[in-house]
Design a protein around this motif. Structure first.
Motif, PDB file in Angstrom:
ATOM      1  N   LYS A   1      11.998   8.054   3.517  1.00  0.00           N
ATOM      2  CA  LYS A   1      11.292   7.798   2.252  1.00  0.00           C
ATOM      3  C   LYS A   1      11.134   6.298   2.012  1.00  0.00           C
ATOM      4  CE  LYS A   1      12.373  12.071  -0.247  1.00  0.00           C
ATOM      5  NZ  LYS A   1      13.392  12.842   0.495  1.00  0.00           N
ATOM      6  N   GLY A   2      12.188   5.552   2.362  1.00  0.00           N
ATOM      7  CA  GLY A   2      12.134   4.099   2.205  1.00  0.00           C
ATOM      8  C   GLY A   2      11.089   3.479   3.115  1.00  0.00           C
ATOM      9  N   LEU A   3      11.024   3.961   4.356  1.00  0.00           N
ATOM     10  CA  LEU A   3      10.040   3.435   5.310  1.00  0.00           C
ATOM     11  C   LEU A   3       8.617   3.754   4.847  1.00  0.00           C
ATOM     12  CD1 LEU A   3      11.803   4.367   8.681  1.00  0.00           C
ATOM     13  CD2 LEU A   3      11.477   2.067   7.728  1.00  0.00           C
ATOM     14  N   ARG A   4       8.467   4.931   4.228  1.00  0.00           N
ATOM     15  CA  ARG A   4       7.138   5.336   3.722  1.00  0.00           C
ATOM     16  C   ARG A   4       6.674   4.427   2.590  1.00  0.00           C
ATOM     17  NH1 ARG A   4       8.454  10.577   4.387  1.00  0.00           N
ATOM     18  NH2 ARG A   4       8.665  11.223   2.223  1.00  0.00           N
ATOM     19  N   LYS A   5       7.621   4.084   1.744  1.00  0.00           N
ATOM     20  CA  LYS A   5       7.299   3.188   0.625  1.00  0.00           C
ATOM     21  C   LYS A   5       6.862   1.821   1.169  1.00  0.00           C
ATOM     22  CE  LYS A   5       7.476   1.859  -3.782  1.00  0.00           C
ATOM     23  NZ  LYS A   5       7.215   0.443  -3.591  1.00  0.00           N
ATOM     24  N   GLN A   6       7.572   1.365   2.228  1.00  0.00           N
ATOM     25  CA  GLN A   6       7.205   0.079   2.853  1.00  0.00           C
ATOM     26  C   GLN A   6       5.810   0.155   3.465  1.00  0.00           C
ATOM     27  OE1 GLN A   6      10.122  -1.270   5.737  1.00  0.00           O
ATOM     28  NE2 GLN A   6      11.761  -1.122   4.223  1.00  0.00           N
ATOM     29  N   LEU A   7       5.513   1.317   4.076  1.00  0.00           N
ATOM     30  CA  LEU A   7       4.183   1.502   4.676  1.00  0.00           C
ATOM     31  C   LEU A   7       3.120   1.453   3.584  1.00  0.00           C
ATOM     32  CD1 LEU A   7       2.285   2.210   7.057  1.00  0.00           C
ATOM     33  CD2 LEU A   7       2.840   4.625   6.679  1.00  0.00           C
ATOM     34  N   ARG A   8       3.401   2.148   2.457  1.00  0.00           N
ATOM     35  CA  ARG A   8       2.462   2.142   1.330  1.00  0.00           C
ATOM     36  C   ARG A   8       2.173   0.694   0.894  1.00  0.00           C
ATOM     37  NH1 ARG A   8       1.340   1.775  -3.988  1.00  0.00           N
ATOM     38  NH2 ARG A   8       0.630   3.642  -5.080  1.00  0.00           N
ATOM     39  N   ASP A   9       3.250  -0.094   0.732  1.00  0.00           N
ATOM     40  CA  ASP A   9       3.088  -1.463   0.264  1.00  0.00           C
ATOM     41  C   ASP A   9       2.320  -2.311   1.276  1.00  0.00           C
ATOM     42  OD1 ASP A   9       4.463  -0.642  -1.926  1.00  0.00           O
ATOM     43  OD2 ASP A   9       6.375  -1.563  -1.348  1.00  0.00           O
ATOM     44  N   SER A  10       2.588  -2.074   2.560  1.00  0.00           N
ATOM     45  CA  SER A  10       1.893  -2.888   3.572  1.00  0.00           C
ATOM     46  C   SER A  10       0.404  -2.537   3.620  1.00  0.00           C
ATOM     47  CB  SER A  10       2.555  -2.751   4.943  1.00  0.00           C
ATOM     48  OG  SER A  10       2.147  -1.574   5.584  1.00  0.00           O
ATOM     49  N   LEU A  11       0.060  -1.253   3.404  1.00  0.00           N
ATOM     50  CA  LEU A  11      -1.364  -0.868   3.400  1.00  0.00           C
ATOM     51  C   LEU A  11      -2.062  -1.472   2.186  1.00  0.00           C
ATOM     52  CD1 LEU A  11      -1.122   2.878   4.509  1.00  0.00           C
ATOM     53  CD2 LEU A  11      -1.823   0.908   5.889  1.00  0.00           C
ATOM     54  N   SER A  12      -1.349  -1.522   1.082  1.00  0.00           N
ATOM     55  CA  SER A  12      -1.903  -2.132  -0.122  1.00  0.00           C
ATOM     56  C   SER A  12      -2.187  -3.620   0.141  1.00  0.00           C
ATOM     57  CB  SER A  12      -0.915  -1.901  -1.267  1.00  0.00           C
ATOM     58  OG  SER A  12      -1.123  -2.798  -2.281  1.00  0.00           O
ATOM     59  N   LYS A  13      -1.247  -4.302   0.822  1.00  0.00           N
ATOM     60  CA  LYS A  13      -1.448  -5.726   1.167  1.00  0.00           C
ATOM     61  C   LYS A  13      -2.607  -5.906   2.134  1.00  0.00           C
ATOM     62  CE  LYS A  13       3.106  -7.674   0.317  1.00  0.00           C
ATOM     63  NZ  LYS A  13       4.110  -6.595   0.620  1.00  0.00           N
ATOM     64  N   LYS A  14      -2.848  -4.896   2.973  1.00  0.00           N
ATOM     65  CA  LYS A  14      -3.945  -4.998   3.948  1.00  0.00           C
ATOM     66  C   LYS A  14      -5.291  -4.654   3.318  1.00  0.00           C
ATOM     67  CE  LYS A  14      -1.038  -4.086   7.978  1.00  0.00           C
ATOM     68  NZ  LYS A  14      -0.610  -3.107   8.989  1.00  0.00           N
ATOM     69  N   GLY A  15      -5.310  -4.369   2.024  1.00  0.00           N
ATOM     70  CA  GLY A  15      -6.595  -4.217   1.324  1.00  0.00           C
ATOM     71  C   GLY A  15      -6.949  -2.811   0.868  1.00  0.00           C
ATOM     72  N   ILE A  16      -6.047  -1.843   1.055  1.00  0.00           N
ATOM     73  CA  ILE A  16      -6.327  -0.490   0.553  1.00  0.00           C
ATOM     74  C   ILE A  16      -6.019  -0.478  -0.953  1.00  0.00           C
ATOM     75  CG2 ILE A  16      -5.756   1.977   0.750  1.00  0.00           C
ATOM     76  CD1 ILE A  16      -7.117   0.764   3.288  1.00  0.00           C
TER      77      ILE A  16
ATOM     78  N   GLY B   1      -3.579  14.128  25.414  1.00  0.00           N
ATOM     79  CA  GLY B   1      -4.274  12.839  25.493  1.00  0.00           C
ATOM     80  C   GLY B   1      -4.829  12.383  24.160  1.00  0.00           C
ATOM     81  N   GLN B   2      -4.367  12.997  23.064  1.00  0.00           N
ATOM     82  CA  GLN B   2      -4.904  12.670  21.745  1.00  0.00           C
ATOM     83  C   GLN B   2      -3.875  11.888  20.933  1.00  0.00           C
ATOM     84  OE1 GLN B   2      -7.988  13.057  21.499  1.00  0.00           O
ATOM     85  NE2 GLN B   2      -8.106  14.271  23.362  1.00  0.00           N
ATOM     86  N   THR B   3      -4.296  11.384  19.788  1.00  0.00           N
ATOM     87  CA  THR B   3      -3.404  10.553  18.980  1.00  0.00           C
ATOM     88  C   THR B   3      -3.437  10.944  17.509  1.00  0.00           C
ATOM     89  OG1 THR B   3      -5.213   8.967  18.720  1.00  0.00           O
ATOM     90  CG2 THR B   3      -3.602   8.480  20.429  1.00  0.00           C
ATOM     91  N   ILE B   4      -2.357  10.611  16.809  1.00  0.00           N
ATOM     92  CA  ILE B   4      -2.374  10.607  15.354  1.00  0.00           C
ATOM     93  C   ILE B   4      -2.865   9.210  14.981  1.00  0.00           C
ATOM     94  CG2 ILE B   4       0.141  10.108  15.349  1.00  0.00           C
ATOM     95  CD1 ILE B   4       0.308  11.358  12.558  1.00  0.00           C
ATOM     96  N   SER B   5      -3.913   9.139  14.164  1.00  0.00           N
ATOM     97  CA  SER B   5      -4.528   7.841  13.870  1.00  0.00           C
ATOM     98  C   SER B   5      -3.541   6.905  13.180  1.00  0.00           C
ATOM     99  CB  SER B   5      -5.746   8.016  12.957  1.00  0.00           C
ATOM    100  OG  SER B   5      -6.698   8.860  13.548  1.00  0.00           O
ATOM    101  N   GLN B   6      -3.832   5.607  13.313  1.00  0.00           N
ATOM    102  CA  GLN B   6      -3.055   4.572  12.630  1.00  0.00           C
ATOM    103  C   GLN B   6      -3.164   4.769  11.113  1.00  0.00           C
ATOM    104  OE1 GLN B   6      -4.395   0.723  13.910  1.00  0.00           O
ATOM    105  NE2 GLN B   6      -3.275  -0.334  12.288  1.00  0.00           N
ATOM    106  N   PRO B   7      -2.064   4.640  10.365  1.00  0.00           N
ATOM    107  CA  PRO B   7      -2.134   4.827   8.914  1.00  0.00           C
ATOM    108  C   PRO B   7      -3.220   3.981   8.239  1.00  0.00           C
ATOM    109  CG  PRO B   7       0.145   4.722   9.598  1.00  0.00           C
ATOM    110  CD  PRO B   7      -0.677   4.440  10.817  1.00  0.00           C
ATOM    111  N   PHE B   8      -3.397   2.728   8.693  1.00  0.00           N
ATOM    112  CA  PHE B   8      -4.439   1.900   8.081  1.00  0.00           C
ATOM    113  C   PHE B   8      -5.810   2.548   8.251  1.00  0.00           C
ATOM    114  CE2 PHE B   8      -7.676  -1.492   8.311  1.00  0.00           C
ATOM    115  CZ  PHE B   8      -7.558  -1.962   7.007  1.00  0.00           C
ATOM    116  N   THR B   9      -6.061   3.118   9.427  1.00  0.00           N
ATOM    117  CA  THR B   9      -7.351   3.757   9.698  1.00  0.00           C
ATOM    118  C   THR B   9      -7.528   4.991   8.814  1.00  0.00           C
ATOM    119  OG1 THR B   9      -7.131   3.004  11.979  1.00  0.00           O
ATOM    120  CG2 THR B   9      -8.818   4.667  11.552  1.00  0.00           C
ATOM    121  N   VAL B  10      -6.457   5.790   8.697  1.00  0.00           N
ATOM    122  CA  VAL B  10      -6.490   6.984   7.841  1.00  0.00           C
ATOM    123  C   VAL B  10      -6.808   6.568   6.396  1.00  0.00           C
ATOM    124  CG1 VAL B  10      -5.072   8.844   6.861  1.00  0.00           C
ATOM    125  CG2 VAL B  10      -4.895   8.297   9.295  1.00  0.00           C
ATOM    126  N   ALA B  11      -6.104   5.541   5.933  1.00  0.00           N
ATOM    127  CA  ALA B  11      -6.288   5.074   4.554  1.00  0.00           C
ATOM    128  C   ALA B  11      -7.695   4.515   4.350  1.00  0.00           C
ATOM    129  CB  ALA B  11      -5.241   4.010   4.231  1.00  0.00           C
TER     130      ALA B  11
END
Ligand code: SAH
Length: 223
Positions: free
Chosen positions: A11-26, A63-73
């Motif tokens: 949960k903590g890592l998810r919150k950090q991911l949320r904050d980093s996506l926000s900083k990246k412009g989402i 041979g497939q991927t789960i997309s990068q969170p930034f791309t999903v967002a």
């Protein structure tokens, strides 16, 4: 193998991911909230548990991927989703993107051409949480004419061109977000179908996706 424990660390890592996506412009808070809520590590092998919240794509088999969170967002934000809208997704993959859209209140119709990934998702317990996601096995180039038209369409594989059959399954005023080949990368493009039947095309940043392929693999059941 996958593990389905959602700890405080996750949960903590998810919150950090949320904050980093926000900083990246989402900026769309509903997108950020969905990412903060959905346990991304459930969608990949437990060997990746420690790095599941890094902002990068990961292999999911076939041979497939789960997309990068930034791309999903980024794609989710460009859709400008409103609750209860009907959304067609091409390329279910891990079903993570489908869950983000479902968490935002969309009615999601998602198509996968790889039989194994489709079968895996049919059995994936976490998707029971989202009765507003419908899984289909088929070729995304064809869309889902009997379920359309859709308010929004999202393509999550690299398209050689914008498939005309998908444009025809968009409602008037509807939008499609699609990564279109440009050299070795893909240009994110947003199509809007205007009232007068014309198409508005907007271009955004460059991304890297796995290819959108024609046809489907072994088996031909459609649901
Ligand atoms: N949205 C996914 C991303 C998966 S990668 C996620 O959140 O994990 C792209 C996926 O598109 C792959 O699973 C690939 O098999 C699928 N795909 C490629 N071409 C397709 C097509 N023509 N129709 C349906 N799915 C397709």
């Amino acid at each position: 193998m996958r593990k389905f424990e959602d700890s405080y660390r996750h949960k903590g890592l998810r919150k950090q991911l949320r904050d980093s996506l926000s900083k990246k412009g989402i900026q769309d808070e509903r997108v950020l909230d969905a990412i903060n809520k959905i346990p991304r590590h459930f969608f990949m092998d437990s060997a990746l548990d420690k790095i599941a919240y890094e902002d990068r794509a990961f292999p999911i088999g076939e041979g497939q991927t789960i997309s990068q969170p930034f791309t999903v967002a980024y794609q989710s934000q460009l859709l400008e989703l409103k609750p209860f809208e009907k959304v067609l997704e091409i390329g279910t993959g891990s079903a993570y993107q489908a869950c983000v859209l479902a968490e935002m209140g969309a009615q999601v119709y998602t198509i996968e051409r790889q039989r194994n990934l489709f079968d895996q998702n049919k059995k994936f317990f976490y998707l029971k949480k989202y009765p507003n996601i419908k899984l289909f096995f088929g070729d995304g180039f064809e869309g889902l004419p009997t379920y359309g038209p859709f308010d929004k369409i999202i393509v999550t594989a690299a398209a050689p061109l914008i498939p005309t059959k998908l444009i025809s399954q968009l409602k008037t005023g509807g939008k499609m977000v699609i990564p279109v080949d440009e050299g070795n990368l893909q240009r994110m493009v947003r199509i809007t179908k205007n009232e007068d039947g014309t198409i508005l095309e907007e271009k955004f940043d460059l991304f890297s996706f796995v290819p959108m392929l024609g046809g489907k693999t072994n088996g031909d059941r459609s649901n």
